[in-house]
Write a protein that holds these residues in place. Structure first.
Motif, PDB file in Angstrom:
ATOM      1  N   THR A 219     -20.698  72.025   9.901  1.00 17.05           N
ATOM      2  CA  THR A 219     -19.514  72.061  10.774  1.00 17.05           C
ATOM      3  C   THR A 219     -19.882  71.855  12.241  1.00 17.05           C
ATOM      4  OG1 THR A 219     -19.785  74.435  10.928  1.00 17.05           O
ATOM      5  CG2 THR A 219     -18.144  73.638   9.358  1.00 17.05           C
ATOM      6  N   THR A 220     -18.852  71.733  13.041  1.00 19.93           N
ATOM      7  CA  THR A 220     -19.027  71.648  14.490  1.00 19.93           C
ATOM      8  C   THR A 220     -19.147  73.060  15.068  1.00 19.93           C
ATOM      9  OG1 THR A 220     -16.642  71.675  14.710  1.00 19.93           O
ATOM     10  CG2 THR A 220     -17.689  69.533  14.686  1.00 19.93           C
ATOM     11  N   ILE A 221     -19.711  73.154  16.276  1.00 21.77           N
ATOM     12  CA  ILE A 221     -19.764  74.462  16.939  1.00 21.77           C
ATOM     13  C   ILE A 221     -19.144  74.435  18.335  1.00 21.77           C
ATOM     14  CG2 ILE A 221     -21.815  75.276  15.682  1.00 21.77           C
ATOM     15  CD1 ILE A 221     -23.484  74.536  18.178  1.00 21.77           C
ATOM     16  N   SER A 222     -18.868  73.241  18.856  1.00 22.68           N
ATOM     17  CA  SER A 222     -18.445  73.163  20.262  1.00 22.68           C
ATOM     18  C   SER A 222     -16.973  73.488  20.470  1.00 22.68           C
ATOM     19  CB  SER A 222     -18.718  71.760  20.808  1.00 22.68           C
ATOM     20  OG  SER A 222     -17.800  70.847  20.236  1.00 22.68           O
ATOM     21  N   GLY A 223     -16.181  73.321  19.428  1.00 23.05           N
ATOM     22  CA  GLY A 223     -14.728  73.472  19.586  1.00 23.05           C
ATOM     23  C   GLY A 223     -14.115  72.336  20.390  1.00 23.05           C
ATOM     24  N   SER A 224     -14.882  71.265  20.620  1.00 22.52           N
ATOM     25  CA  SER A 224     -14.398  70.150  21.438  1.00 22.52           C
ATOM     26  C   SER A 224     -13.214  69.445  20.783  1.00 22.52           C
ATOM     27  CB  SER A 224     -15.522  69.139  21.643  1.00 22.52           C
ATOM     28  OG  SER A 224     -14.989  67.927  22.136  1.00 22.52           O
ATOM     29  N   LYS A 225     -12.225  69.093  21.605  1.00 23.27           N
ATOM     30  CA  LYS A 225     -11.086  68.341  21.078  1.00 23.27           C
ATOM     31  C   LYS A 225     -11.236  66.847  21.378  1.00 23.27           C
ATOM     32  CE  LYS A 225      -7.728  71.899  20.423  1.00 23.27           C
ATOM     33  NZ  LYS A 225      -8.775  72.895  20.355  1.00 23.27           N
ATOM     34  N   THR A 226     -12.260  66.485  22.119  1.00 23.89           N
ATOM     35  CA  THR A 226     -12.381  65.073  22.489  1.00 23.89           C
ATOM     36  C   THR A 226     -13.477  64.349  21.707  1.00 23.89           C
ATOM     37  OG1 THR A 226     -13.842  65.715  24.295  1.00 23.89           O
ATOM     38  CG2 THR A 226     -11.536  65.354  24.835  1.00 23.89           C
ATOM     39  N   ASN A 227     -14.368  65.087  21.064  1.00 26.77           N
ATOM     40  CA  ASN A 227     -15.414  64.441  20.277  1.00 26.77           C
ATOM     41  C   ASN A 227     -14.801  63.979  18.958  1.00 26.77           C
ATOM     42  OD1 ASN A 227     -18.092  63.690  19.602  1.00 26.77           O
ATOM     43  ND2 ASN A 227     -18.338  65.555  18.394  1.00 26.77           N
ATOM     44  N   SER A 228     -14.730  62.681  18.724  1.00 26.92           N
ATOM     45  CA  SER A 228     -14.118  62.217  17.478  1.00 26.92           C
ATOM     46  C   SER A 228     -14.762  60.923  17.011  1.00 26.92           C
ATOM     47  CB  SER A 228     -12.607  62.020  17.667  1.00 26.92           C
ATOM     48  OG  SER A 228     -12.365  60.932  18.527  1.00 26.92           O
ATOM     49  N   ILE A 229     -14.511  60.601  15.745  1.00 27.76           N
ATOM     50  CA  ILE A 229     -15.044  59.374  15.146  1.00 27.76           C
ATOM     51  C   ILE A 229     -13.899  58.400  14.906  1.00 27.76           C
ATOM     52  CG2 ILE A 229     -16.239  58.362  13.151  1.00 27.76           C
ATOM     53  CD1 ILE A 229     -17.546  60.924  12.581  1.00 27.76           C
ATOM     54  N   GLY A 230     -14.125  57.140  15.218  1.00 32.30           N
ATOM     55  CA  GLY A 230     -13.199  56.085  14.837  1.00 32.30           C
ATOM     56  C   GLY A 230     -13.826  55.255  13.734  1.00 32.30           C
TER      57      GLY A 230
END
Ligand SMILES: *[C@@H]1O[C@H](CO)[C@@H](O)[C@H](O)[C@H]1NC(C)=O
Ligand SMILES: *[C@@H]1O[C@H](CO)[C@@H](O)[C@H](O)[C@H]1NC(C)=O
Ligand SMILES: *[C@@H]1O[C@H](CO)[C@@H](O)[C@H](O)[C@H]1NC(C)=O
Ligand SMILES: *[C@@H]1O[C@H](CO)[C@@H](O)[C@H](O)[C@H]1NC(C)=O
Ligand SMILES: *[C@@H]1O[C@H](CO)[C@@H](O)[C@H](O)[C@H]1NC(C)=O
Length: 565
Positions: A219-230
């Motif tokens: 899983t992720t740990i940053s809680g970032s809402k901008t890190n994403s995959i296209g």
């Protein structure tokens, strides 16, 4: 319109009229697979892209180096799309010169790219023949019967040479983007569970194997809402692609129960539809299942373009234009499509590659499957190897294919050297070392001064909902998922995301990849071998496969992560 402008217009048109026509681009004959059908009607409308000289492309290349080389003081300080557009937008005088040359009888030139360096125009065959001093024919592509209006050469007035890079697709015989999952064994759903239970991770992979072998976290740990995959998808005249939501749900329930509720969003370009009633496309399903299914809970967007009349150039450009106009574009973008480099004209390939340069400047990691045809794109008896595009563009990261155990390069994943793009500085030492090791082998079959690809590799054969499939199609989304989770850790440590990867991968990030030293690639026929995997970079497995812990160490964030978890 002011008087001055009218005057200057009159002067300009006169100078264009009096300037001589100069042959701008030509091909000597029609590529194989295409046949002449006849002469198009003079009143038939065709659509052309006119690429105008950009104001400062060399300046943008310098800026990309400045934000992408880890040794640079401005590393990670990515530009905004608006800043990029300042380098890309054409000079006003170029736009007015071109507009005036087209004259008032032609429907207006519309911007096609966000910076306005590529213009789109609808024009009749007769008008285009006059402007470009060319003769069009109607051709048909034997493989699918698709008809197209093309010519073998075109000219520009001498006064336009300084303003126009190229007009497309006058002499382009490129096919649409080709998906890179040809080597498939597409079986029925019912066999899934039984096969999965029988086959160990060393053979066909499922997400848990990829996590285990590459050390990729859940899983992720940053809680970032901008890190994403296209994820790129293309609906073309030859290929209908969709990503199916129900199939993903089934897949996650089976293979990633810990993230079973996860899903993906969809961006539809040019009237594309992500149809759900036909079970999905093979490529669309692989790419979505091996991003959502591997990248933990990194948000994933399927970016589906529809381009029924176009070719690879317009399709790849549609995706670039979309990425350049998003307020929060994905940080990582994976494409499991490729074309033979030589299908594209050098001018159009360079133009698409300059699009990837723009995306590098804004900090997007563009990741591409290297292709599935070995060194020669499956051509038997050829006398030269066949490089694949976009992998040969120096601003993207190309992913080849390997097996897990022992780590071995897969024989039909594509790799080699570009005939269009010179070797970039970040990899020059590595490709030179490889070329030294093979001495004169295959001399004349490739350009030793070209950009080498792939850059990296990962597992090539995986289970999806409907069976199991292989190809660099699987490798690219897996590598993209790895990078997305690396970005997540960087964000957690308050560091910039990786952006354009290669300057990092070929320097500080090398120890975050496991070198693959076994395996060979097929060449032009049985008698001509392909490349071999070797110690260090090679055109089979690149620098190697993902090593998450090694990458955390290489990026200097291992301790930060240990403290964060
Ligand atoms: C246009 O092209 C034809 C054939 O390619 C050539 O003979 C002719 O001189 C060209 N016209 C001009 C104005 O350059
Ligand atoms: C082009 O861009 C570079 C890098 O930003 C800059 O140094 C240079 O002055 C620019 N050149 C022009 C003509 O704008
Ligand atoms: C351009 O193509 C035409 C055929 O359409 C051919 O007759 C002519 O010789 C070509 N001109 C040049 C300069 O290649
Ligand atoms: C990942 O999730 C699986 C399934 O829920 C679990 O068995 C495993 O321990 C988790 N791994 C880590 C590193 O948390
Ligand atoms: C690849 O390896 C084979 C077997 O070891 C060898 O015969 C061949 O010369 C090698 N080819 C290259 C290009 O290094």
């Amino acid at each position: 319109m002011g008087l001055l402008r009218v005057l200057s217009l009159a002067l300009l048109s006169r100078s264009v009229l009096s300037s001589t026509m100069i042959l701008h681009e030509s091909i000597s004959n029609v590529p194989s697979g295409f046949e002449v059908l006849g002469t198009p009607s003079p009143t038939q409308e065709i659509e052309l892209l006119i690429a105008i000289v950009q104001s400062n492309i060399t300046g943008l290349a310098k800026m990309v180096d400045a934000v992408s080389f880890p040794s640079s003081p401005s590393y990670g300080q990515y530009l905004t799309p608006a800043q990029v557009a300042e380098y890309i937008k054409p000079q006003a005088e170029s736009v007015s010169a071109v507009t005036d040359w087209f004259g008032p009888n032609v429907a207006s030139l519309q911007p096609f790219s966000p910076a306005g360096d590529i213009l789109k125009v609808s024009i009749t065959v007769e008008q285009a023949e006059g402007l470009f001093n060319t003769t069009f024919s109607t051709y048909t592509y034997s493989a699918n019967g698709q008809e197209m209006i093309r010519a073998l050469n075109y000219s520009l007035p001498s006064a336009m040479q300084q303003h126009i890079l190229y007009a497309h697709p006058i002499i382009s015989f490129a096919s649409p983007p080709q998906h890179t999952s040809q080597n498939t064994m597409y079986k029925h759903k019912a066999t899934l569970n039984r096969r999965q239970a029988l086959i160990p991770c060393a053979d066909i992979a499922r997400p848990v194997c990829i996590q285990e072998f590459y050390g990729i976290p859940n899983t992720t740990i940053s809680g970032s809402k901008t890190n994403s995959i296209g994820v790129a998808g293309y609906n073309t005249a030859t290929d209908d692609e969709y990503a199916n939501h129900d199939d993903l749900a089934t897949f996650l329930k089976e293979f990633r129960p810990d993230i079973a509720g996860n899903t993906f969003s969809v961006a539809l370009l040019n009237g594309a539809q992500n149809l759900q009633n036909n079970g999905g496309g093979l490529e669309g399903n692989i790419d979505i299942q091996y991003t959502v299914g591997v990248a933990g809970d990194v948000p994933t967007t399927y970016v589906l373009d529809r381009d029924l009349n176009g070719d690879a150039v317009t399709s790849y450009m549609d995706t670039i234009n979309w990425l350049l106009t998003q307020e929060k574009p994905p940080t990582v973008f994976t494409t499991s499509y490729a074309n033979e480099e030589g299908e594209l004209t050098q001018s159009a390939a360079t133009s698409v590659c300059n699009g990837y340069m723009q995306l590098a400047a804004i900090g997007i990691s563009m990741i591409f499957a290297s292709g599935d045809g070995g060194a020669s794109d499956n051509e038997v008896g050829c006398t030269s190897f066949v490089p694949m595009f976009p992998s040969t563009c120096p601003y993207v990261t190309s992913v080849g294919a390997t097996f897990f155990q022992p780590p071995t390069a897969f024989s039909s994943s594509a790799g080699g050297f570009s005939n269009f793009f010179p070797v970039p500085s970040y990899q020059a030492k590595d490709t030179a070392a490889y070329l030294m090791s093979i001495r004169d082998d295959y001399k004349g079959m490739y350009d030793p001064k070209g950009r080498g690809f792939p850059d990296v590799a990962s597992e090539w054969e995986v289970f999806i909902v409907n069976g199991f499939v292989g190809g660099t199609s699987c490798a690219s989304p897996i590598f993209a998922s790895f990078i997305a989770l690396v970005n997540d850790r960087l964000i957690a440590c308050r560091k910039p995301v990786l952006g354009f990867l290669n300057p990092v991968l070929y320097s500080t990030g090398k120890s975050g990849l496991d070198d693959v030293k076994i395996g060979r690639r097929s060449g032009c026929s049985g008698s001509t071998g392909g490349w071999n995997a070797t110690a260090g970079w090679d055109p089979v497995s690149g620098l190697g496969t993902p090593d998450f812990a090694g990458m955390m160490e290489a990026l200097g964030i291992r301790n930060c992560i240990i403290n964060a978890v």
